[in-house]
Design a protein around this motif. Structure first.
Motif, PDB file in Angstrom:
ATOM      1  N   VAL A  73      -4.623 -47.645  43.996  1.00 28.30           N
ATOM      2  CA  VAL A  73      -5.323 -48.989  43.532  1.00 28.30           C
ATOM      3  C   VAL A  73      -6.719 -49.102  43.892  1.00 28.30           C
ATOM      4  CG1 VAL A  73      -5.054 -51.340  43.909  1.00 28.30           C
ATOM      5  CG2 VAL A  73      -3.090 -50.088  43.267  1.00 28.30           C
ATOM      6  N   LEU A  74      -6.919 -48.486  45.315  1.00 23.79           N
ATOM      7  CA  LEU A  74      -8.075 -48.393  45.707  1.00 23.79           C
ATOM      8  C   LEU A  74      -9.381 -47.555  44.856  1.00 23.79           C
ATOM      9  CD1 LEU A  74     -10.628 -49.038  47.608  1.00 23.79           C
ATOM     10  CD2 LEU A  74      -9.526 -46.827  49.034  1.00 23.79           C
ATOM     11  N   TYR A  75      -8.593 -46.338  44.310  1.00 23.78           N
ATOM     12  CA  TYR A  75      -9.459 -45.404  43.568  1.00 23.78           C
ATOM     13  C   TYR A  75      -9.926 -46.296  42.107  1.00 23.78           C
ATOM     14  CZ  TYR A  75     -10.554 -41.181  40.977  1.00 23.78           C
ATOM     15  OH  TYR A  75     -11.254 -40.263  40.138  1.00 23.78           O
ATOM     16  N   ASN A  76      -8.843 -46.756  41.756  1.00 22.34           N
ATOM     17  CA  ASN A  76      -9.015 -47.459  40.453  1.00 22.34           C
ATOM     18  C   ASN A  76      -9.986 -48.506  40.538  1.00 22.34           C
ATOM     19  OD1 ASN A  76      -8.261 -47.904  37.635  1.00 22.34           O
ATOM     20  ND2 ASN A  76      -7.559 -49.828  38.247  1.00 22.34           N
ATOM     21  N   PHE A  77      -9.952 -49.333  41.580  1.00 24.13           N
ATOM     22  CA  PHE A  77     -10.898 -50.601  41.861  1.00 24.13           C
ATOM     23  C   PHE A  77     -12.324 -49.716  41.963  1.00 24.13           C
ATOM     24  CE2 PHE A  77     -13.305 -52.831  44.927  1.00 24.13           C
ATOM     25  CZ  PHE A  77     -13.386 -53.944  44.346  1.00 24.13           C
ATOM     26  N   ILE A  78     -12.320 -48.745  42.672  1.00 20.99           N
ATOM     27  CA  ILE A  78     -13.807 -48.138  42.826  1.00 20.99           C
ATOM     28  C   ILE A  78     -14.382 -47.676  41.576  1.00 20.99           C
ATOM     29  CG2 ILE A  78     -14.895 -46.267  43.763  1.00 20.99           C
ATOM     30  CD1 ILE A  78     -13.381 -46.839  46.491  1.00 20.99           C
TER      31      ILE A  78
END
Length: 133
Positions: A73-78
């Motif tokens: 989720v963090l990766y997708n957010f970034i």
């Protein structure tokens, strides 16, 4: 009832309450941007229906971990909010951003264990299981 409060981090504890409680406790003691970002994303993988069922004692067949999903989720957010992520991590250049991102991923992915040698940061079998969820 507000829908996001239906998700729990622990039995009987709403995920949103837990997440902001962890963030608030962290910021009382430290202001490192990697820690603040990690607190906001550390348990978002608990939105996984299999994890929610596991909390309720319902037998689960599928992937029920949360840390690697939180990293995804963090990766997708970034990927979708790079400029915001740069600001959140207080980065002025790509090198600093990359270092802080690796540190943040390490904190989230390995929050329930000892932080490893960064060369061995991610367990690829776990990543495959999380991605195939």
């Amino acid at each position: 009832m507000v829908p996001h409060l239906n998700y729990e981090s622990h039995p009987g504890k709403p995920l949103a309450v837990h997440t902001f409680g962890v963030r608030n406790k962290y910021t009382l003691n430290c202001q490192l941007s990697i820690g603040i970002v990690a607190t906001l994303f550390h348990d978002v993988g608990k939105l996984n229906p299999n994890f929610q069922n596991k909390l309720k004692g319902i037998p689960v067949n599928g992937y029920s971990h949360h840390a690697y999903l939180s990293v995804l989720v963090l990766y997708n957010f970034i990927l979708n909010n790079e400029q915001i992520a740069l600001q959140m991590l207080h980065c002025e250049d790509r090198v600093t951003f990359k270092v802080k991102l690796i540190q943040t991923v390490a904190i989230i992915a390995l929050q329930h264990g000892n932080l490893p040698d960064l060369e061995q940061l991610l367990n690829y079998a776990e990543i495959r299981r999380a991605v195939c969820f």
